[in-house]
Scaffold this active site. Structure first.
Site, PDB file in Angstrom:
ATOM      1  CE  LYS A  53      26.633  25.756  31.810  1.00  0.00           C
ATOM      2  NZ  LYS A  53      25.583  26.552  31.152  1.00  0.00           N
ATOM      3  CD  GLN A  97      22.214  25.443  30.333  1.00  0.00           C
ATOM      4  OE1 GLN A  97      22.940  25.910  31.203  1.00  0.00           O
ATOM      5  NE2 GLN A  97      22.646  25.153  29.121  1.00  0.00           N
ATOM      6  CG  ASP A 120      24.893  32.716  31.153  1.00  0.00           C
ATOM      7  OD1 ASP A 120      25.919  32.121  30.797  1.00  0.00           O
ATOM      8  OD2 ASP A 120      23.872  32.146  31.568  1.00  0.00           O
TER       9      ASP A 120
HETATM   10  N1  GUN Z   1      22.833  27.322  26.604  1.00  0.00           N
HETATM   11  C1  GUN Z   1      23.894  27.082  25.795  1.00  0.00           C
HETATM   12  N2  GUN Z   1      24.960  27.797  26.180  1.00  0.00           N
HETATM   13  C2  GUN Z   1      24.580  28.511  27.276  1.00  0.00           C
HETATM   14  C3  GUN Z   1      25.253  29.431  28.118  1.00  0.00           C
HETATM   15  O1  GUN Z   1      26.438  29.765  27.947  1.00  0.00           O
HETATM   16  N3  GUN Z   1      24.506  29.929  29.149  1.00  0.00           N
HETATM   17  C4  GUN Z   1      23.202  29.596  29.337  1.00  0.00           C
HETATM   18  N4  GUN Z   1      22.569  30.160  30.354  1.00  0.00           N
HETATM   19  N5  GUN Z   1      22.549  28.752  28.562  1.00  0.00           N
HETATM   20  C5  GUN Z   1      23.236  28.207  27.532  1.00  0.00           C
END
Ligand code: GUN
Length: 285
Positions: A53, A97, A120
């Site tokens: 990311k 995450q 998110d």
């Molecule tokens: N863990 C797996 N997919 C995601 C996501 O899209 N966002 C976050 N914050 N954690 C994740």
């Protein structure tokens, strides 16, 4: 033979657009969007995703600040970090995450993130907007899937859509977005008893169950649209989805491959969400 829905190509296009928007706007170039990435513990997959990311953000001109907190971090220390970022005007977007270690109450942490910096779309305020059909930040993977369907001019209105998996990250928001787009939506999960019948009736199947081989071509309705969100690793380390691609490709009208389908869209739309938070914009319907 099904047409391949090329998520990798769409992700590339979305990232290019973001890069151009930032480069062309003097205010954004002077103060680029800033995304805070919070990683708790050393889960291998999470560490990999957060690094990816940050790398993709840098490529489009989005700044990141990375915070690696120990697995044993207390809830109060994590909330304190989140609140500091909430109050920092230089930070536009916050990503925590998931999954978090078992001793941490995940909903409590997601609620600590300001809804205005919730990249998110996991805060209950943004979840509420999504389910009410109102503008707001939408979870990245489902948003990316809707964009992929739109890219291929696939109209979901009136179609029977089956979403397999009810997570708050993918399945539940996916079902909400398909419902908003006027599909007739069924949300199946690990306790669903008649999955075969549900798959056989579906015009659109979105599988986000995390189970390799769950959907076989022989189960599908002829001409179905198949979206595979699965990210399963075989014993030899190879990545595969939930769908048996070889058989499904013969029966479906459209299908996403793994890799190169849904995966790249998640990060592309994370970056788009971060840009939109910077701009203070909500998405259209
Ligand atoms: N863990 C797996 N997919 C995601 C996501 O899209 N966002 C976050 N914050 N954690 C994740």
């Amino acid at each position: 033979m099904a047409e391949i829905l090329d998520g990798k190509a769409l992700a590339q296009k979305v990232r290019q657009e973001i890069k151009e928007i930032i480069a062309a706007d003097p205010l954004l170039s002077a103060r680029p969007p800033c995304l805070a990435l919070l990683l708790v513990g050393d889960n291998e997959a999470s560490t990999h995703y957060v690094a990816l990311k940050a790398k993709m953000a840098a490529k489009v001109g989005i700044n990141t600040r990375e915070f690696a907190l120990p697995a044993a971090v207390s809830e109060s220390a994590l909330v304190a970090t989140i609140e500091e970022l909430n109050n920092d005007p230089a930070v536009d977007a916050i990503l925590l995450q998931l999954p978090l270690p078992a001793h941490i109450n995940t909903p409590k942490m997601l609620m600590a993130i300001s809804p205005k910096k919730d990249v998110d779309g996991f805060h209950p305020y943004n979840v509420g907007l999504l389910h009410m059909g109102l503008s707001g930040i939408q979870p990245c993977t489902p948003r990316g899937i809707m964009a992929l369907l739109a890219e291929y001019k696939i109209n979901v209105s009136g179609k029977r859509a089956l979403v397999i998996g009810r997570s708050n990250i993918v399945g539940t928001p996916m079902a909400a977005l398909l419902k908003r787009a006027d599909a007739t939506v069924t949300l199946a999960h690990s306790k669903s008893q008649n999955l075969r019948e549900l798959i056989a009736e579906a015009d659109i199947v979105v599988s986000a169950a995390g189970k390799a081989g769950l959907v076989h071509g022989s189960m599908l309705k002829s001409g179905a649209i198949v979206i595979d969100v699965g990210q399963n690793y075989g014993s030899d380390g190879t990545l595969c989805g939930d769908v048996d691609f070889i058989s499904a490709e013969k029966k479906a009208a459209y299908i996403t491959p793994v890799p190169g389908g849904v995966g790249p869209l998640t990060i592309a739309f994370l970056l788009k969400n971060a840009l939109e938070l910077r701009l203070g914009n909500d998405q259209e319907k």
